[in-house]
Design an enzyme around this catalytic site. Structure first.
Site, short mmCIF file in Angstrom:
data_model
loop_
_atom_site.label_atom_id
_atom_site.label_comp_id
_atom_site.label_asym_id
_atom_site.label_seq_id
_atom_site.Cartn_x
_atom_site.Cartn_y
_atom_site.Cartn_z
N TYR A 155 0.76 -1.15 0.06
CA TYR A 155 0.13 -0.04 0.16
C TYR A 155 0.92 1.15 0.00
O TYR A 155 0.60 2.28 -0.85
CB TYR A 155 -0.85 -0.12 1.25
CG TYR A 155 -1.91 1.28 1.37
CD1 TYR A 155 -2.96 1.23 0.51
CD2 TYR A 155 -1.58 2.10 2.47
CE1 TYR A 155 -4.01 2.13 0.79
CE2 TYR A 155 -2.54 3.20 2.39
CZ TYR A 155 -3.77 3.34 1.71
OH TYR A 155 -4.70 4.15 1.76
N LYS A 159 1.04 4.18 -2.85
CA LYS A 159 0.94 5.57 -2.53
C LYS A 159 2.01 6.52 -2.88
O LYS A 159 1.65 7.56 -3.16
CB LYS A 159 0.20 5.66 -1.14
CG LYS A 159 -1.11 4.98 -1.10
CD LYS A 159 -2.26 5.72 -1.78
CE LYS A 159 -3.70 4.84 -1.60
NZ LYS A 159 -4.78 5.40 -2.53
P1 NAP Z 1 -13.37 2.36 0.75
O1 NAP Z 1 -14.58 2.73 1.73
O2 NAP Z 1 -12.96 0.78 0.79
O3 NAP Z 1 -14.00 2.62 -0.71
C1 NAP Z 1 -12.96 2.43 -1.79
C2 NAP Z 1 -13.76 2.61 -3.04
O4 NAP Z 1 -12.94 1.95 -4.08
C3 NAP Z 1 -15.12 1.81 -3.11
O5 NAP Z 1 -16.14 2.47 -3.83
C4 NAP Z 1 -14.50 0.47 -3.96
O6 NAP Z 1 -15.51 0.03 -4.85
C5 NAP Z 1 -13.56 1.29 -4.92
N1 NAP Z 1 -12.57 0.40 -5.51
C6 NAP Z 1 -11.92 -0.46 -5.19
N2 NAP Z 1 -11.11 -1.04 -6.01
C7 NAP Z 1 -11.57 -0.74 -7.13
C8 NAP Z 1 -11.29 -1.05 -8.59
N3 NAP Z 1 -10.49 -1.92 -8.79
N4 NAP Z 1 -11.85 -0.20 -9.51
C9 NAP Z 1 -12.77 0.47 -9.14
N5 NAP Z 1 -13.24 0.80 -7.93
C10 NAP Z 1 -12.53 0.13 -7.05
O7 NAP Z 1 -12.11 3.06 1.02
P2 NAP Z 1 -11.88 4.68 1.71
O8 NAP Z 1 -11.42 4.47 3.05
O9 NAP Z 1 -13.04 5.57 1.33
O10 NAP Z 1 -10.80 4.89 0.64
C11 NAP Z 1 -10.76 5.71 -0.45
C12 NAP Z 1 -9.37 6.22 -0.84
O11 NAP Z 1 -8.80 6.92 0.08
C13 NAP Z 1 -8.23 5.08 -1.27
O12 NAP Z 1 -7.60 5.37 -2.24
C14 NAP Z 1 -7.46 5.04 0.13
O13 NAP Z 1 -6.30 4.54 -0.22
C15 NAP Z 1 -7.36 6.42 0.78
N6 NAP Z 1 -7.10 6.73 1.90
C16 NAP Z 1 -7.95 6.31 2.84
C17 NAP Z 1 -7.83 6.55 4.26
C18 NAP Z 1 -8.81 5.96 5.26
O14 NAP Z 1 -8.48 6.28 6.65
N7 NAP Z 1 -9.75 5.58 4.93
C19 NAP Z 1 -6.43 7.24 4.73
C20 NAP Z 1 -5.83 7.32 3.57
C21 NAP Z 1 -6.00 7.39 2.36
P3 NAP Z 1 -15.71 -1.62 -5.43
O15 NAP Z 1 -15.08 -2.38 -4.20
O16 NAP Z 1 -16.93 -1.94 -5.41
O17 NAP Z 1 -14.94 -1.54 -6.32
#
Ligand code: NAP
Length: 248
Positions: A155, A159
């Site tokens: 990861y 990133k």
């Molecule tokens: P999440 O709730 O798991 O949502 C992830 C989204 O991405 C879902 O809509 C998922 O839908 C979609 N997705 C996953 N794989 C995909 C693929 N191959 N093609 C198209 N869509 C895909 O995650 P989140 O926490 O909101 O994270 C969103 C972003 O923020 C990510 O890039 C993550 O690395 C970043 N981020 C999150 C955090 C945190 O604390 N939450 C912190 C830093 C960065 P499907 O599974 O249906 O495809």
């Protein structure tokens, strides 16, 4: 008047979590919005909310790791919504483990979605943006890409790679009025991704946040809306941490 009146945005992974909040925020600022995910069942609700704002919303199933699907997604956005001004590469996954125990497929999957997915979408989106002589690309990276994290070599590499991609794109596209920036969220525990972390790990991470609270999807969405707007026209190649001061 919204910050994004008349614009069209595409948010990958817009069905839930941070992507959902970004899609709604861009809609609130006046943009028509396309969202994609592999499973789009949950995206119906996002679409209703965006349409409730008087904006158009296109929902499309797409695995961003697949170049052909990513190309079709961009083409469908332009066909259905007329143009593409803003690309938000938000789709991401984790497959955590210590290096010694990490399976090769866990490395490959995370890099394929988090990094190659952004490459696939940006490559397809840049041509219409070049034609329009303008555009905004916002890549959702993570503080983990800046400082690393034990148990997340895949990861963190994806990133950190996204940051390199962002800065290179910013240099390639600057003369055409297209900006590329990254937003690095810290701990956002309301989403599917961090929801899997044990409570004590979350508590430990929280103790490293100077502002003393976890982030919300909306905190991230506000930053994305700003970087996607005309107000950010003189900002490119930057990484904006939205992390309560965790990394500074
Ligand atoms: P999440 O709730 O798991 O949502 C992830 C989204 O991405 C879902 O809509 C998922 O839908 C979609 N997705 C996953 N794989 C995909 C693929 N191959 N093609 C198209 N869509 C895909 O995650 P989140 O926490 O909101 O994270 C969103 C972003 O923020 C990510 O890039 C993550 O690395 C970043 N981020 C999150 C955090 C945190 O604390 N939450 C912190 C830093 C960065 P499907 O599974 O249906 O495809």
């Amino acid at each position: 008047m919204g910050l994004l009146d008349g614009k069209v945005a595409l948010v990958t992974g817009g069905s839930r979590g941070i992507g959902r909040a970004i899609a709604l925020r861009l809609g609130q600022e006046g943009a028509d919005v396309a969202v994609c995910a592999r499973n789009v069942e949950a995206a119906g609700e996002v679409a209703s909310e965006i349409e409730g704002l008087g904006r158009k919303c296109l929902v499309r199933a797409c695995d961003v790791a697949d170049a052909e699907q990513a190309g079709a997604l961009i083409a469908a956005t332009i066909e259905e919504l007329g143009q593409l001004d803003i690309l938000v590469n938000n789709a991401g996954v984790t497959r955590d483990n210590l290096l010694m125990r990490m399976k090769e497929e866990d490395w490959d999957e995370v890099l394929a979605i988090n990094l190659k997915g952004a490459f696939n979408c940006a490559r397809a989106a840049v041509r219409p943006m070049l034609k329009a002589r303008g555009g905004r690309i916002v890549n959702i990276t993570s503080v983990v890409g800046l400082q690393g994290n034990a148990g997340q070599v895949n990861y963190a590499a994806s990133k950190a790679g996204l940051i390199g991609l962002t800065k290179s794109l910013a240099r390639e596209l600057a003369s055409r009025g297209i900006t590329a920036n990254a937003v690095a969220p810290g701990l956002v525990p309301e989403t599917g991704m961090t929801g899997e972390l044990a409570a004590e790990v979350q508590q430990q991470m929280l103790s490293a946040v100077p502002l003393g609270r976890a982030g919300t999807p909306e905190d991230v969405a506000h930053a994305v809306a700003f970087l996607a707007s005309e107000q950010a026209a003189y900002i490119t190649g930057q990484v904006l941490a939205v992390d309560g001061g965790m990394v500074m």
